[in-house]
Motif scaffolding. Structure first.
Motif, PDB file in Angstrom:
ATOM      1  N   LEU A 226      36.552  18.731  29.640  1.00  0.00           N
ATOM      2  CA  LEU A 226      35.389  19.574  29.919  1.00  0.00           C
ATOM      3  C   LEU A 226      35.025  20.451  28.731  1.00  0.00           C
ATOM      4  N   ASP A 227      36.025  20.922  28.000  1.00  0.00           N
ATOM      5  CA  ASP A 227      35.753  21.746  26.821  1.00  0.00           C
ATOM      6  C   ASP A 227      35.006  20.952  25.746  1.00  0.00           C
ATOM      7  N   TYR A 228      35.433  19.715  25.497  1.00  0.00           N
ATOM      8  CA  TYR A 228      34.749  18.894  24.505  1.00  0.00           C
ATOM      9  C   TYR A 228      33.312  18.607  24.927  1.00  0.00           C
ATOM     10  N   LEU A 229      33.126  18.322  26.207  1.00  0.00           N
ATOM     11  CA  LEU A 229      31.788  18.043  26.704  1.00  0.00           C
ATOM     12  C   LEU A 229      30.902  19.276  26.584  1.00  0.00           C
ATOM     13  N   LYS A 230      31.420  20.438  26.953  1.00  0.00           N
ATOM     14  CA  LYS A 230      30.649  21.666  26.860  1.00  0.00           C
ATOM     15  C   LYS A 230      30.249  21.964  25.413  1.00  0.00           C
ATOM     16  N   ASP A 231      31.166  21.792  24.475  1.00  0.00           N
ATOM     17  CA  ASP A 231      30.855  22.033  23.075  1.00  0.00           C
ATOM     18  C   ASP A 231      29.695  21.144  22.601  1.00  0.00           C
ATOM     19  N   ALA A 232      29.732  19.878  22.999  1.00  0.00           N
ATOM     20  CA  ALA A 232      28.681  18.945  22.572  1.00  0.00           C
ATOM     21  C   ALA A 232      27.332  19.330  23.177  1.00  0.00           C
ATOM     22  N   ILE A 233      27.349  19.757  24.440  1.00  0.00           N
ATOM     23  CA  ILE A 233      26.101  20.163  25.082  1.00  0.00           C
ATOM     24  C   ILE A 233      25.518  21.393  24.401  1.00  0.00           C
ATOM     25  N   ILE A 234      26.360  22.383  24.124  1.00  0.00           N
ATOM     26  CA  ILE A 234      25.883  23.596  23.463  1.00  0.00           C
ATOM     27  C   ILE A 234      25.287  23.255  22.107  1.00  0.00           C
ATOM     28  N   ARG A 235      25.949  22.397  21.357  1.00  0.00           N
ATOM     29  CA  ARG A 235      25.457  22.030  20.035  1.00  0.00           C
ATOM     30  C   ARG A 235      24.083  21.361  20.099  1.00  0.00           C
ATOM     31  N   ASN A 236      23.879  20.555  21.116  1.00  0.00           N
ATOM     32  CA  ASN A 236      22.638  19.780  21.179  1.00  0.00           C
ATOM     33  C   ASN A 236      21.523  20.451  21.950  1.00  0.00           C
TER      34      ASN A 236
ATOM     35  N   PRO B   7      37.362  12.812  22.056  1.00  0.00           N
ATOM     36  CA  PRO B   7      38.325  13.844  22.475  1.00  0.00           C
ATOM     37  C   PRO B   7      39.721  13.570  21.904  1.00  0.00           C
ATOM     38  N   ASP B   8      40.387  14.624  21.497  1.00  0.00           N
ATOM     39  CA  ASP B   8      41.745  14.518  20.974  1.00  0.00           C
ATOM     40  C   ASP B   8      42.721  14.502  22.149  1.00  0.00           C
ATOM     41  N   ILE B   9      42.622  13.457  22.946  1.00  0.00           N
ATOM     42  CA  ILE B   9      43.494  13.262  24.104  1.00  0.00           C
ATOM     43  C   ILE B   9      44.271  11.979  23.866  1.00  0.00           C
ATOM     44  N   ASP B  10      45.589  12.100  23.723  1.00  0.00           N
ATOM     45  CA  ASP B  10      46.414  10.933  23.417  1.00  0.00           C
ATOM     46  C   ASP B  10      47.349  10.631  24.580  1.00  0.00           C
ATOM     47  N   ALA B  11      47.900   9.426  24.546  1.00  0.00           N
ATOM     48  CA  ALA B  11      48.747   8.974  25.645  1.00  0.00           C
ATOM     49  C   ALA B  11      50.127   9.609  25.634  1.00  0.00           C
ATOM     50  N   GLU B  12      50.543  10.190  24.485  1.00  0.00           N
ATOM     51  CA  GLU B  12      51.874  10.763  24.382  1.00  0.00           C
ATOM     52  C   GLU B  12      51.955  12.163  24.982  1.00  0.00           C
TER      53      GLU B  12
ATOM     54  N   TYR C 146      34.323  11.308  36.476  1.00  0.00           N
ATOM     55  CA  TYR C 146      34.230  11.659  37.894  1.00  0.00           C
ATOM     56  C   TYR C 146      35.203  12.793  38.238  1.00  0.00           C
ATOM     57  N   TRP C 147      36.465  12.618  37.852  1.00  0.00           N
ATOM     58  CA  TRP C 147      37.460  13.633  38.205  1.00  0.00           C
ATOM     59  C   TRP C 147      37.305  14.889  37.361  1.00  0.00           C
ATOM     60  N   ALA C 148      36.789  14.752  36.158  1.00  0.00           N
ATOM     61  CA  ALA C 148      36.482  15.951  35.377  1.00  0.00           C
ATOM     62  C   ALA C 148      35.407  16.769  36.082  1.00  0.00           C
ATOM     63  N   GLY C 149      34.413  16.082  36.634  1.00  0.00           N
ATOM     64  CA  GLY C 149      33.373  16.770  37.389  1.00  0.00           C
ATOM     65  C   GLY C 149      33.913  17.446  38.636  1.00  0.00           C
ATOM     66  N   GLU C 150      34.832  16.769  39.322  1.00  0.00           N
ATOM     67  CA  GLU C 150      35.450  17.374  40.498  1.00  0.00           C
ATOM     68  C   GLU C 150      36.237  18.626  40.108  1.00  0.00           C
ATOM     69  N   ARG C 151      36.912  18.547  38.977  1.00  0.00           N
ATOM     70  CA  ARG C 151      37.651  19.714  38.487  1.00  0.00           C
ATOM     71  C   ARG C 151      36.690  20.869  38.184  1.00  0.00           C
ATOM     72  N   ALA C 152      35.561  20.555  37.568  1.00  0.00           N
ATOM     73  CA  ALA C 152      34.574  21.591  37.250  1.00  0.00           C
ATOM     74  C   ALA C 152      34.058  22.263  38.527  1.00  0.00           C
ATOM     75  N   LYS C 153      33.802  21.474  39.547  1.00  0.00           N
ATOM     76  CA  LYS C 153      33.294  22.027  40.799  1.00  0.00           C
ATOM     77  C   LYS C 153      34.348  22.879  41.494  1.00  0.00           C
ATOM     78  N   GLN C 154      35.589  22.387  41.502  1.00  0.00           N
ATOM     79  CA  GLN C 154      36.659  23.102  42.190  1.00  0.00           C
ATOM     80  C   GLN C 154      36.981  24.438  41.536  1.00  0.00           C
ATOM     81  N   THR C 155      36.730  24.544  40.241  1.00  0.00           N
ATOM     82  CA  THR C 155      37.031  25.784  39.523  1.00  0.00           C
ATOM     83  C   THR C 155      35.801  26.660  39.332  1.00  0.00           C
ATOM     84  N   GLY C 156      34.730  26.352  40.042  1.00  0.00           N
ATOM     85  CA  GLY C 156      33.547  27.195  40.025  1.00  0.00           C
ATOM     86  C   GLY C 156      32.704  27.104  38.774  1.00  0.00           C
ATOM     87  N   LYS C 157      32.823  25.999  38.035  1.00  0.00           N
ATOM     88  CA  LYS C 157      32.018  25.849  36.821  1.00  0.00           C
ATOM     89  C   LYS C 157      31.350  24.483  36.786  1.00  0.00           C
TER      90      LYS C 157
END
Length: 263
Positions: free
Chosen positions: A252-262, A227-232, A93-104
């Motif tokens: 968003l970058d990981y999601l975009k890469d997967a969409i482009i690939r598929n 995604p290579d997102i860790d808690a540290e 949800y918040w990733a989507g909000e970030r995408a909208k706020q940054t024009g992408k």
């Protein structure tokens, strides 16, 4: 891909009611005496509060709460058809909000539309309710990306989560047999409210992710994003649960890469 980090990407109702307590007449010396009307009180339906209800950096959630989003379908029922659906809880949800706020909003993908239909506070038991209108009224998407389950780890057993995942992925596959389904791993957190220990809940998270990957792959056309997102690393807001701006950009970058690939 985000700079300096390598992700692991493997292919493969509505509305809470109000209970109005109205006084009933009682007999007093042969006369019916009407009791004063009681104040209307919201019916909470026994819903257990979860971690996504508290977001210090987003005050409006304190007033509305995630159940309002779940019951309202995330306020997305009137969106137009889209090529890609992104479903899940507060993380997408918040990733989507970030995408909208940054024009992408559509991740700068040509001739491609994305519907950000994630819902704050969502769990597997309320997933189907959150998208049933879209399933009935919208044209089939080409890709469905789903990131869900973090809110269930503390309250549900591994067996219950596994059962829910298998049922809902089967529901999506039956509804959209031609769509490609992408499982996005449940991310780690710095804080798991209600958990007895961080290591135990993180081990459970990893096991649920394995179940999700296997279930999606068995369902048909699919892909998996870890995604290579860790808690540290400093990917999180102060609440230790939701991604900050940097974390959202990585996501968003990981999601975009997967969409482009598929696509």
């Amino acid at each position: 891909m985000p700079r300096g980090r390598r992700g692991v990407v493997r292919g493969a109702g509505r509305g809470a009611g109000r209970a109005a307590g109205r006084g009933r007449g009682r007999v007093n010396g042969g006369q019916a005496v009407r009791q004063p009307e009681q104040e209307n009180r919201p019916n909470t339906r026994g819903q257990k509060r979860n971690a996504d209800e508290l977001e210090p950096e987003v005050p409006e959630l304190q007033a509305e709460g995630p159940q309002a989003d779940i019951d309202g379908g995330g306020n997305v029922l009137l969106q137009e058809d889209a090529d890609i659906w992104v479903l899940g809880d507060s993380i997408p949800y918040w990733a989507g909000e970030r995408a909208k706020q940054t024009g992408k909003e559509h991740l700068s993908l040509p001739n491609t539309t994305i519907a950000w239909w994630a819902v704050r506070g969502l769990g597997w038991s309320t997933f189907r309710h959150s998208i049933e209108t879209q399933v009935l009224l919208c044209n089939p998407p080409r890709i469905i990306a789903i990131n869900l389950g973090g809110n269930d780890l503390v309250s549900l057993s591994l067996l219950n989560v596994k059962t829910e995942i298998e049922a809902e992925i089967a529901y999506l596959r039956d509804a959209f047999p031609g769509a490609l389904i992408i499982w996005i791993d449940i991310l780690p957190r710095r804080v798991w409210r209600g958990a007895s220990g961080l290591k135990a809940i993180d081990d459970k998270r990893k096991r649920v992710n394995r179940v999700g990957r296997q279930t999606v792959r068995k369902s048909g056309r699919s892909d998996v994003i870890s995604p290579d997102i860790d808690a540290e690393t400093n990917f999180f807001r102060n609440d230790g649960i939701h991604l900050n701006e940097v974390g959202c950009e990585f996501y968003l970058d990981y999601l975009k890469d997967a969409i482009i690939r598929n696509l």
